[in-house]
Motif scaffolding. Structure first.
Motif, PDB file in Angstrom:
ATOM      1  N   LEU A 121      -1.859  -9.248   8.904  1.00 31.07           N
ATOM      2  CA  LEU A 121      -0.705  -8.494   9.395  1.00 31.07           C
ATOM      3  C   LEU A 121      -1.168  -7.081   9.725  1.00 31.07           C
ATOM      4  O   LEU A 121      -2.054  -6.548   9.060  1.00 31.07           O
ATOM      5  CB  LEU A 121       0.387  -8.390   8.325  1.00 31.07           C
ATOM      6  N   LYS A 122      -0.552  -6.504  10.730  1.00 31.08           N
ATOM      7  CA  LYS A 122      -0.775  -5.087  10.987  1.00 31.08           C
ATOM      8  C   LYS A 122      -0.006  -4.309   9.925  1.00 31.08           C
ATOM      9  O   LYS A 122       1.018  -4.773   9.407  1.00 31.08           O
ATOM     10  CB  LYS A 122      -0.265  -4.715  12.378  1.00 31.08           C
ATOM     11  N   ASN A 123      -0.487  -3.109   9.624  1.00 28.83           N
ATOM     12  CA  ASN A 123       0.170  -2.253   8.640  1.00 28.83           C
ATOM     13  C   ASN A 123       1.651  -2.101   8.965  1.00 28.83           C
ATOM     14  O   ASN A 123       2.513  -2.223   8.088  1.00 28.83           O
ATOM     15  CB  ASN A 123      -0.536  -0.890   8.609  1.00 28.83           C
ATOM     16  N   GLU A 124       1.962  -1.857  10.249  1.00 26.95           N
ATOM     17  CA  GLU A 124       3.363  -1.633  10.632  1.00 26.95           C
ATOM     18  C   GLU A 124       4.205  -2.905  10.492  1.00 26.95           C
ATOM     19  O   GLU A 124       5.405  -2.830  10.211  1.00 26.95           O
ATOM     20  CB  GLU A 124       3.479  -1.034  12.036  1.00 26.95           C
ATOM     21  N   GLU A 125       3.599  -4.094  10.642  1.00 24.57           N
ATOM     22  CA  GLU A 125       4.337  -5.342  10.449  1.00 24.57           C
ATOM     23  C   GLU A 125       4.664  -5.530   8.970  1.00 24.57           C
ATOM     24  O   GLU A 125       5.792  -5.894   8.613  1.00 24.57           O
ATOM     25  CB  GLU A 125       3.511  -6.533  10.952  1.00 24.57           C
ATOM     26  N   PHE A 126       3.674  -5.277   8.110  1.00 26.60           N
ATOM     27  CA  PHE A 126       3.894  -5.360   6.668  1.00 26.60           C
ATOM     28  C   PHE A 126       5.011  -4.398   6.262  1.00 26.60           C
ATOM     29  O   PHE A 126       5.966  -4.795   5.587  1.00 26.60           O
ATOM     30  CB  PHE A 126       2.595  -5.016   5.928  1.00 26.60           C
ATOM     31  N   ASP A 127       4.897  -3.146   6.705  1.00 27.83           N
ATOM     32  CA  ASP A 127       5.900  -2.131   6.352  1.00 27.83           C
ATOM     33  C   ASP A 127       7.283  -2.501   6.855  1.00 27.83           C
ATOM     34  O   ASP A 127       8.281  -2.289   6.160  1.00 27.83           O
ATOM     35  CB  ASP A 127       5.504  -0.759   6.912  1.00 27.83           C
ATOM     36  N   ARG A 128       7.370  -3.077   8.054  1.00 23.14           N
ATOM     37  CA  ARG A 128       8.670  -3.440   8.624  1.00 23.14           C
ATOM     38  C   ARG A 128       9.330  -4.553   7.811  1.00 23.14           C
ATOM     39  O   ARG A 128      10.529  -4.504   7.554  1.00 23.14           O
ATOM     40  CB  ARG A 128       8.510  -3.868  10.087  1.00 23.14           C
ATOM     41  N   ILE A 129       8.561  -5.541   7.390  1.00 25.25           N
ATOM     42  CA  ILE A 129       9.140  -6.620   6.577  1.00 25.25           C
ATOM     43  C   ILE A 129       9.623  -6.081   5.239  1.00 25.25           C
ATOM     44  O   ILE A 129      10.710  -6.421   4.780  1.00 25.25           O
ATOM     45  CB  ILE A 129       8.133  -7.781   6.414  1.00 25.25           C
ATOM     46  N   VAL A 130       8.848  -5.210   4.627  1.00 24.53           N
ATOM     47  CA  VAL A 130       9.277  -4.590   3.362  1.00 24.53           C
ATOM     48  C   VAL A 130      10.543  -3.776   3.591  1.00 24.53           C
ATOM     49  O   VAL A 130      11.481  -3.805   2.797  1.00 24.53           O
ATOM     50  CB  VAL A 130       8.138  -3.749   2.736  1.00 24.53           C
ATOM     51  N   GLU A 131      10.591  -3.054   4.703  1.00 23.62           N
ATOM     52  CA  GLU A 131      11.780  -2.260   5.068  1.00 23.62           C
ATOM     53  C   GLU A 131      13.003  -3.164   5.243  1.00 23.62           C
ATOM     54  O   GLU A 131      14.090  -2.859   4.733  1.00 23.62           O
ATOM     55  CB  GLU A 131      11.488  -1.503   6.367  1.00 23.62           C
ATOM     56  N   LEU A 132      12.824  -4.280   5.926  1.00 23.27           N
ATOM     57  CA  LEU A 132      13.938  -5.235   6.118  1.00 23.27           C
ATOM     58  C   LEU A 132      14.424  -5.799   4.795  1.00 23.27           C
ATOM     59  O   LEU A 132      15.618  -6.086   4.640  1.00 23.27           O
ATOM     60  CB  LEU A 132      13.510  -6.366   7.046  1.00 23.27           C
ATOM     61  N   SER A 133      13.542  -5.946   3.841  1.00 24.66           N
ATOM     62  CA  SER A 133      13.932  -6.501   2.534  1.00 24.66           C
ATOM     63  C   SER A 133      14.773  -5.536   1.718  1.00 24.66           C
ATOM     64  O   SER A 133      15.419  -5.916   0.765  1.00 24.66           O
ATOM     65  CB  SER A 133      12.693  -6.898   1.736  1.00 24.66           C
ATOM     66  N   ALA A 134      14.754  -4.268   2.100  1.00 16.94           N
ATOM     67  CA  ALA A 134      15.510  -3.257   1.350  1.00 16.94           C
ATOM     68  C   ALA A 134      16.878  -2.996   1.987  1.00 16.94           C
ATOM     69  O   ALA A 134      17.682  -2.241   1.431  1.00 16.94           O
ATOM     70  CB  ALA A 134      14.710  -1.961   1.299  1.00 16.94           C
ATOM     71  N   GLN A 135      17.131  -3.606   3.126  1.00 17.65           N
ATOM     72  CA  GLN A 135      18.406  -3.346   3.826  1.00 17.65           C
ATOM     73  C   GLN A 135      19.514  -4.233   3.331  1.00 17.65           C
ATOM     74  O   GLN A 135      19.332  -5.301   2.864  1.00 17.65           O
ATOM     75  CB  GLN A 135      18.234  -3.536   5.338  1.00 17.65           C
TER      76      GLN A 135
END
Length: 135
Positions: A121-135
């Motif tokens: 995964l790209k760093n930004e893809e990993f971060d985006r999935i983690v971000e989506l999990s917090a919404q």
């Protein structure tokens, strides 16, 4: 640091069982591209844990705690494993449907190469999935 996603069918090896075990070697990979991804994993890399077939969702974050070595479930030297340990469960799982509908994740390997069991995964893809999990 690199970022990865590994897939497991929950009835074979679930996030819950992984947390009970506290650590596991990631075996059963019999695809050369996935094997090469295992070989590229470094200690400390972060890994998203995805339930495939049932659920089709990212459920937690793990980390690489031991780099690749011979898969102890086979004598074939072509296959390797890494050791993973759970880090944390996601606050909210992130479904494949959510990932597919997110413009920032349109090129993620999970969508482009859906059958691959270990993928970078790209760093930004990993971060985006983690971000989506917090919404």
């Amino acid at each position: 640091m690199n970022y990865w996603l590994v897939k497991s069918e929950p009835f074979k090896y679930s996030w819950e069982k992984f947390n009970e075990d506290g650590r596991t070697f990631w075996d059963g990979v019999r695809n050369y591209q996935a094997r090469n991804n295992l070989k590229a994993m470094k200690e400390g890399d972060l890994v998203l844990f995805y339930h495939s077939n049932e659920g089709k969702e990212v459920v937690g974050i793990a980390k690489v705690v031991k780099e690749f070595y011979q898969d102890p479930t086979t004598e074939d030297p072509n296959w390797v494993v890494v050791d993973l340990a759970p880090v944390e469960s996601l606050k909210k799982t992130v479904t494949l449907e959510t990932i597919k509908s997110d413009e920032r994740l349109k090129d993620i390997s999970l969508v482009r190469q859906g059958r691959l069991s270990v993928m970078p995964l790209k760093n930004e893809e990993f971060d985006r999935i983690v971000e989506l999990s917090a919404q």
